[in-house]
Design a protein around this motif. Sequence first.
Motif, PDB file in Angstrom:
ATOM      1  N   HIS A  14       1.080  -1.097   0.065  1.00 53.54           N
ATOM      2  CA  HIS A  14       0.193  -0.038  -0.012  1.00 53.54           C
ATOM      3  C   HIS A  14       0.737   1.257  -0.033  1.00 53.54           C
ATOM      4  CE1 HIS A  14      -3.876   2.143   1.581  1.00 53.54           C
ATOM      5  NE2 HIS A  14      -2.896   3.021   1.245  1.00 53.54           N
ATOM      6  N   LYS A 101      -9.303  -0.871  -5.620  1.00 48.46           N
ATOM      7  CA  LYS A 101      -9.315  -0.281  -4.458  1.00 48.46           C
ATOM      8  C   LYS A 101     -10.690   0.354  -4.081  1.00 48.46           C
ATOM      9  CE  LYS A 101      -7.834   1.891  -0.757  1.00 48.46           C
ATOM     10  NZ  LYS A 101      -6.716   2.415  -0.139  1.00 48.46           N
ATOM     11  N   LEU A 141      -9.138  -4.219  -2.214  1.00 52.79           N
ATOM     12  CA  LEU A 141      -8.484  -3.497  -1.165  1.00 52.79           C
ATOM     13  C   LEU A 141      -9.396  -2.447  -0.601  1.00 52.79           C
ATOM     14  CD1 LEU A 141      -5.157  -2.960  -3.360  1.00 52.79           C
ATOM     15  CD2 LEU A 141      -5.854  -5.114  -2.350  1.00 52.79           C
ATOM     16  N   GLU A 180      -7.493  -2.566   4.345  1.00 48.97           N
ATOM     17  CA  GLU A 180      -6.057  -1.933   4.258  1.00 48.97           C
ATOM     18  C   GLU A 180      -5.951  -1.054   5.820  1.00 48.97           C
ATOM     19  OE1 GLU A 180      -4.854  -2.765   1.472  1.00 48.97           O
ATOM     20  OE2 GLU A 180      -4.960  -0.819   0.390  1.00 48.97           O
ATOM     21  N   ASP A 265       1.410   2.377   3.612  1.00 45.02           N
ATOM     22  CA  ASP A 265       0.489   3.728   3.350  1.00 45.02           C
ATOM     23  C   ASP A 265       1.326   5.060   3.610  1.00 45.02           C
ATOM     24  OD1 ASP A 265      -1.788   5.069   3.051  1.00 45.02           O
ATOM     25  OD2 ASP A 265      -2.702   4.860   5.034  1.00 45.02           O
TER      26      ASP A 265
END
Length: 358
Positions: A14, A101, A141, A180, A265
């Motif tokens: 991610h 996503k 995701l 996520e 992330d």
Amino acid sequence: MQNVIKVPLFFDRHLHLREGDMLKTVLPCTINQHATGAVIMGNLKEPTSSVERTIAYWDEIMSHIPPGVDFKPTMAAYLTDQTTPEEIVRGVKEGVWQAVKLYMADQNGQGGTTGSAHGVKNLRGRNKVFEAMQKYHIPLLGHFEAVEKEVDEFDREIVSLNRDLIPLLRDFPELPIVFEHLTDGRVADFIAQSSHELYATVTAHHLIMNRNWMFNGGVWNEDGKYHGGMNPGHYCKPVPKREEHRLRVRKHVTSGNRRFGAGTDSAPHDETAKSHCYGCAAGIFTAPKAVELYTTVFDEDNALEHLGAFLSENFVNLYGRTISSKMMTLRRIPSTIPQKVGNVQVFMGGTELPWTLE
Ligand code: NCD
Ligand code: ZN
């Protein structure tokens, strides 16, 4: 005491690379972390909702990868209320997308995070897309956080688990799903014991900080003095949670449960966007030292034997990747997190970590 660790090259599940100058600035950070690739988020001004847009973005990323560097972006379709199953299947068959996503937005198009305004307003309106994804085994995701203003900021994941995710698992039992940037201990327990193809990415910053970090600065200014007070540098979505949640998530991660994998992330915002006292942008930038941050966490929990699987192995096949046959080496030699890369402040900048990635 173990002073050297060798693990397969990193795969970041991610990552936000942005576009233009920001892309040029931040991409080398992830490449220098020996990543063979990353799942690139498409929450751009014009999101990666069509095959053509995604190819253009992929080309832009590729144009900044130095010759001889083996870094392969894994692209995700940005799901909207207009996305059709045909478009998703076409993009996957053409090899452009490896995943879809999910960002969600409320009825006014207010999303829960940066770049989510185009996100899905009517989740079950996407059933035809989920059906096709299930048929072709395309992973979803999910940014599973409730977006309604009424829902308490710290309960957004657990509300979304019960309301959005559990019904999805019931109706699409063969659909692979990645939860996520997991932060809530209750959700972590749910995932750990699930019988579905359910996984979670976990960031380095959520393994390290609890919600106090947002409210109690932790900043050393140039005068060498410690400053408390609110710290926008620790604001991201999902927001960090209570200490007990951090510890519960962390326990699953460092115990070696294969359902949990590294997804940084890492989400760069330039300093001015972060230092607004109203409307501070959500996102934390960890890319320059993500591997060392994760290593420090596993080391603190006496779990270095599980580090390689978490960084580089767990469920990477879901994204059509194989575990790298090349290894990278970490040594117990202190290294300092840079304060800034370009105009972007780095999470815990200036802190010394006990590990160095060679
Ligand atoms: C991300 C961003 O800045 O793009 N921000 C964040 O706080 N994590 C978006 C996201 O992944 O939610
Ligand atoms: Zn993100």
